[in-house]
Design a protein around this motif. Structure first.
Motif, mmCIF file in Angstrom:
data_model
loop_
_atom_site.group_PDB
_atom_site.id
_atom_site.type_symbol
_atom_site.label_atom_id
_atom_site.label_comp_id
_atom_site.label_asym_id
_atom_site.label_seq_id
_atom_site.Cartn_x
_atom_site.Cartn_y
_atom_site.Cartn_z
ATOM 1 N N GLY A 117 -4.114 7.328 2.905
ATOM 2 C CA GLY A 117 -3.894 5.904 2.638
ATOM 3 C C GLY A 117 -2.505 5.453 3.048
ATOM 4 N N ILE A 118 -1.503 6.291 2.757
ATOM 5 C CA ILE A 118 -0.125 5.982 3.153
ATOM 6 C C ILE A 118 -0.018 5.912 4.671
ATOM 7 N N TYR A 119 -0.652 6.880 5.345
ATOM 8 C CA TYR A 119 -0.589 6.906 6.806
ATOM 9 C C TYR A 119 -1.239 5.658 7.400
ATOM 10 N N GLY A 137 0.817 -1.210 0.000
ATOM 11 C CA GLY A 137 0.000 0.000 0.000
ATOM 12 C C GLY A 137 0.851 1.259 0.000
ATOM 13 N N ILE A 138 1.859 1.270 0.850
ATOM 14 C CA ILE A 138 2.748 2.435 0.933
ATOM 15 C C ILE A 138 3.486 2.647 -0.388
ATOM 16 N N GLN A 158 -0.580 16.072 -12.096
ATOM 17 C CA GLN A 158 -2.011 16.018 -12.421
ATOM 18 C C GLN A 158 -2.911 15.854 -11.188
ATOM 19 N N ILE A 159 -2.356 15.507 -10.033
ATOM 20 C CA ILE A 159 -3.177 15.232 -8.847
ATOM 21 C C ILE A 159 -3.545 16.537 -8.164
ATOM 22 N N ASP A 160 -4.869 16.705 -7.882
ATOM 23 C CA ASP A 160 -5.282 17.922 -7.186
ATOM 24 C C ASP A 160 -5.101 17.744 -5.681
ATOM 25 N N ARG A 161 -5.318 18.791 -4.946
ATOM 26 C CA ARG A 161 -5.045 18.805 -3.503
ATOM 27 C C ARG A 161 -5.899 17.768 -2.764
ATOM 28 N N ARG A 162 -7.154 17.613 -3.160
ATOM 29 C CA ARG A 162 -8.026 16.653 -2.483
ATOM 30 C C ARG A 162 -7.516 15.226 -2.662
ATOM 31 N N GLU A 163 -7.077 14.899 -3.863
ATOM 32 C CA GLU A 163 -6.556 13.555 -4.116
ATOM 33 C C GLU A 163 -5.240 13.322 -3.367
ATOM 34 N N THR A 172 2.790 5.868 -2.890
ATOM 35 C CA THR A 172 3.900 6.810 -3.120
ATOM 36 C C THR A 172 4.308 6.814 -4.590
ATOM 37 N N GLU A 173 4.238 5.665 -5.251
ATOM 38 C CA GLU A 173 4.531 5.615 -6.682
ATOM 39 C C GLU A 173 3.530 6.465 -7.461
ATOM 40 N N LEU A 174 2.262 6.420 -7.029
ATOM 41 C CA LEU A 174 1.237 7.251 -7.665
ATOM 42 C C LEU A 174 1.567 8.732 -7.533
#
Length: 365
Positions: free
Chosen positions: A180-182, A154-155, A168-173, A159-161
């Protein structure tokens, strides 16, 4: 070839036993008094010890007591040879840890029968221990790698994402990915901490000073602590409405951090192995028996055989159920309760319910 130590101060009896056992193919060692017997037992580590009771100091009881307090000789099968056949004498020897008692005069058949019986029992115990070790090894091989790899995957994946799509990732994502990492890191951290705590508790169980230190601490408001911990666990599963509390208060012989751990692990199991919408009850009462906490759920339950085998890294029906947890939580809770002179038991009906009962010393007058 089995090695047998004979501790006997009467020379004629000692030589008669030596001759008999050597004819039967045993390797023999002899000692004419208790002090030499203790020394030779620790030096040669025989497979079995035959020892007279009435000898100059130390006598047979003192020899047995000394050997049972020495790690290298504590589990060697021990048979008393004595002319004292009174019930109280036999009871004294058995309470010290003797495995058998032969009253003089005994026949060769009785002696060989007693020896054969001890070796047969020892072989059965060794086989059972090996079976339990194999089961533990298989359970670790199945569960621990999975428990470590799942949060790590999962981590790494999240992190790869972030690395690949950060533009391209917005602040909410980003927030969702970080959460999820936490969560995955927290799960991994908890597993590692539980493993270290389990090892610490297993070592503490053999340390009288550590045990005394554990038992010196108390919790004054277990009602509040239990309610807080159980509520936090219920929130973790999004099942606050399923939690039902009925708690009395007292002062109990266990540190608040240790009680917190016990309640957290057992309550987590109750939610983990039951469906959303089914109740989880925590009930605490104070009586002459002590402070008793029941944790009940309506999950899939356990069989009698599964309850008997519960322990660290033990999971059941893993190929049918996708479950998180290595079994360490229950083992930790049980060891903590036992180190504080309490008791923990389980009653369960497969497919219906499971009840864990914990009893601790009540220190309120």
């Amino acid at each position: 070839m089995k090695k047998i130590l004979i501790i006997e101060d009467e020379r004629s009896i000692r030589e008669m036993i030596l001759e008999l056992l050597e004819k039967e193919g045993f390797q023999t060692i002899s000692a004419e008094d208790g002090s030499i017997g203790i020394q030779k037992a620790q030096e040669h580590l025989p497979d079995l010890i035959l020892c007279d009771v009435v000898m100059p100091q130390p006598n047979g009881y003192e020899v047995l007591s000394a050997l049972r307090h020495h790690p290298a000789t504590a589990t060697i099968p021990f048979i008393f040879l004595t002319a004292m056949g009174a019930k109280e004498n036999i009871r004294q020897g058995m309470q010290l840890g003797a495995d058998d008692y032969l009253t003089k005069p005994f026949t060769m058949e009785e002696l060989l029968g007693a020896i054969a019986s001890r070796f047969e029992k020892q072989a059965i115990l060794a086989s059972q221990s090996q079976q339990q070790l194999d089961e533990l090894r298989n359970s670790i091989a199945l569960s621990l790698p999975h428990e470590l790899q799942t949060p790590l995957h999962g981590i790494l994946g999240l992190t790869e994402l972030l690395i690949e799509d950060y533009e391209q990732i917005d602040r909410r994502e980003v927030l969702e990915v970080a959460e999820g990492i936490y969560a995955a890191a927290d799960r991994l951290h908890r597993l590692i901490q539980n493993y270290l705590l389990y090892v610490e508790l297993e070592l503490a169980a053999k340390d009288t000073e550590r045990i005394r230190f554990f038992r010196s601490a108390v919790t004054h408001y277990p009602k509040v602590l239990i309610a807080n911990v159980a509520t936090q666990v219920a929130k973790r599963y999004g099942r606050e409405a399923d939690l039902h509390l009925n708690l009395q208060n007292t002062t109990v012989q266990i540190a608040d951090l240790k009680l917190n751990k016990v309640v957290e692990e057992l309550t987590d199991n109750a939610f983990k192995f039951s469906r959303a919408g089914t109740p989880v009850h925590l009930t605490a009462t104070v009586s002459d028996e002590g402070f008793t906490l029941w944790i009940r759920d309506r999950g899939r339950g356990l069989t009698v055989e599964q309850i008997a085998r519960l322990g660290a890294y033990m999971q059941f029906e893993r190929k049918f159920y996708e479950q998180q947890g290595s079994g360490l939580g229950f083992a930790i809770a049980k060891r903590l309760v036992e180190l504080h002179q309490g008791s923990l038991s389980i009653e369960s009906t497969p497919g219906v319910q499971t009840t864990v009962k914990i009893t601790l010393s009540n220190l309120t007058p």
